[in-house]
Structures are given as structure tokens and as C-alpha cells.
Design an enzyme around this catalytic site. Structure first.
Site, mmCIF file in Angstrom:
data_model
loop_
_atom_site.group_PDB
_atom_site.id
_atom_site.type_symbol
_atom_site.label_atom_id
_atom_site.label_comp_id
_atom_site.label_asym_id
_atom_site.label_seq_id
_atom_site.Cartn_x
_atom_site.Cartn_y
_atom_site.Cartn_z
ATOM 1 N N ASP A 103 0.825 -1.191 0.000
ATOM 2 C CA ASP A 103 0.000 0.000 0.000
ATOM 3 C C ASP A 103 0.870 1.256 0.000
ATOM 4 O OD1 ASP A 103 -2.145 -1.713 0.162
ATOM 5 O OD2 ASP A 103 -2.391 -1.469 2.333
ATOM 6 N N LYS A 104 0.289 2.361 -0.421
ATOM 7 C CA LYS A 104 1.025 3.624 -0.499
ATOM 8 C C LYS A 104 1.649 3.997 0.842
ATOM 9 C CE LYS A 104 0.408 8.471 -1.907
ATOM 10 N NZ LYS A 104 -0.554 9.472 -2.433
#
Length: 239
Positions: A103-104
């Protein structure tokens, strides 16, 4: 392999740029100047030189990246920096891609390669490759959570997750937080975060430590990367 493709593969330039270099008589094949990019060469046997320097062909590339927060696990994005953007110009190749996604806002181990077969082997659910994470969680993780994770369960979306191994490393009763390690063999969207949401807790920090036999090199600063060692690569291929 075509000579212009070989030149592009070895980082001399794009095929278009390679053709210009060939016209300038800068490329030799077995000590003979060749100007036609369509010329077929044996990348493993022929001696191919550019400006007198011998070129070595390498088909596959493998980089271990310590992914920082704020960077997208993709090859291109209109708005955000991608993991491929972190590569130096001399290491960048158009065919490199991240194996799986983080995920970011997740940090940690990410493998970049152009070896599709190895990527499939590491990501295929049938291979049961471990992915190990460290997380800080808002809420007190309990022995009951350990048993719940070990059995496998349904997320709030009703999606089923397989059994996983949850280890409690630290409990802070004052702040009502926990530090844990979690080993899963899947890679569902936001899986770790959703697993803890299903037991009424929230992941506030997440870092991937391991994929299969490959551990994150903690000497790599966030955003740094290096080539895999032969032993690391051999271990991954034997997962």
C-alpha cells in the site's frame, strides 16, 4: 536476437538511438563493424563491443527495494511517485515491475524484476509463499486474536482469509497499542489492515519484512535498493 534489440537490452539506448550509433560505426560484432540493426547476433556467444568496450547481455534483473511511505507500487502513475521512479537512470529498464503490491502508506521489502516466471511463483496462491509483516496496532492484541487468526476467518466484507501466524511482540497498556508480527500466504487488497479491522483494531504502521526466504536488508535506508545476491536469488527460486 537483433543487434538493435541487444544494444537496447544492454542499456546503450533505445532501439532508435541504437540505430544512430550503429551508423557511426561504433558497434562491432566479433571485431567487425556492423551498421545494420537487423543483424542477428548470438547474445551468449558473439563478442559485441560498443566504442571498443565489450557488452555483456543480462536477461533478468533483480533488485531489493526498501519501499518508503508515499510511493506507489506500480510502474507508472499520473499523480504519485512510483517504486520504479526510485531507480537510478543506469538501473532503469522499461520491463522492470514490482512483485506484488505494498500500500502507499506501507514500508518495507519489495522486489523489482523483469522475471515474470519468478514473480508468478512468488505470488501464486498455490505456492503458499510466506509474507511476513511488522505492525503497530491501535488496540490490545490478545491470545484470542492469535487463535482467531490461526483458524482463518471472514473479513467484514465476508471475504475469507486463510490461517495465518500472529505473534505479539509488545503490549503498551498505557497507550492501548500493540506491536506484532504477522505471517500470511495471501496478498488480498489491504489484507493486513482489514484483518485487524475484523477484530476491532486499527493498523497505524505497517512494514513488510520478508517474502519467502528473502528478508529485507535493514542496512538499506528508505528508498534505497540493491541487486539481490546469488544466494538470495537461489533461495527465492527454491521457495
Amino acid at each position: 536476437m537483433r543487434l538493435d534489440k541487444f544494444l537496447a537490452e544492454t542499456g546503450i539506448g533505445s532501439r532508435k538511438e541504437a540505430k544512430q550509433l550503429l551508423k557511426k560505426s561504433l558497434v562491432t560484432v566479433n571485431d567487425r563493424v556492423v551498421k545494420d540493426g537487423k543483424t542477428q547476433v548470438d547474445e551468449t556467444q558473439d563478442s559485441i563491443k560498443f566504442a571498443g568496450e565489450k557488452l555483456t547481455y543480462q536477461k533478468y534483473y533483480y533488485y531489493m527495494l526498501h519501499k518508503p511511505q508515499g510511493v506507489i507500487s506500480a510502474t507508472e502513475d499520473k499523480w504519485d511517485q512510483t517504486v520504479v521512479d526510485l531507480l537510478k537512470d543506469e538501473d532503469y529498464r522499461e520491463d522492470l515491475f514490482p512483485v506484488g503490491r505494498l500500500d502507499k502508506d506501507t514500508e518495507g521489502l519489495l522486489l523489482l524484476t523483469n522475471d515474470g516466471q519468478l514473480a508468478h511463483q512468488l505470488l501464486s496462491p498455490k505456492k503458499h509463499v510466506d509474507k511476513e509483516y511488522f505492525a503497530k496496532v491501535q488496540g490490545i492484541v490478545t491470545d484470542a486474536d492469535i487463535l482467531h487468526f490461526a483458524k482463518g476467518f471472514a473479513l467484514t466484507s465476508k471475504e475469507q482469509v486463510k490461517p495465518s501466524k500472529l505473534v505479539i511482540e509488545l503490549i503498551d497498556e498505557t497507550d492501548q497499542t500493540s506491536e506484532i508480527r504477522l505471517i500470511i500466504q495471501e496478498g488480498k487488497f489491504h489484507q493486513v489492515k482489514r484483518m485487524f479491522e475484523a477484530v476491532d483494531k486499527k493498523v497505524v504502521y505497517l512494514k513488510r519484512l520478508r517474502m519467502g526466504s528473502l528478508w529485507l536488508d535493514e542496512t538499506l535506508a528508505l528508498g534505497e535498493y540493491r541487486v539481490l545476491t546469488e544466494d538470495e536469488l537461489e533461495g527465492l527460486k527454491n521457495n
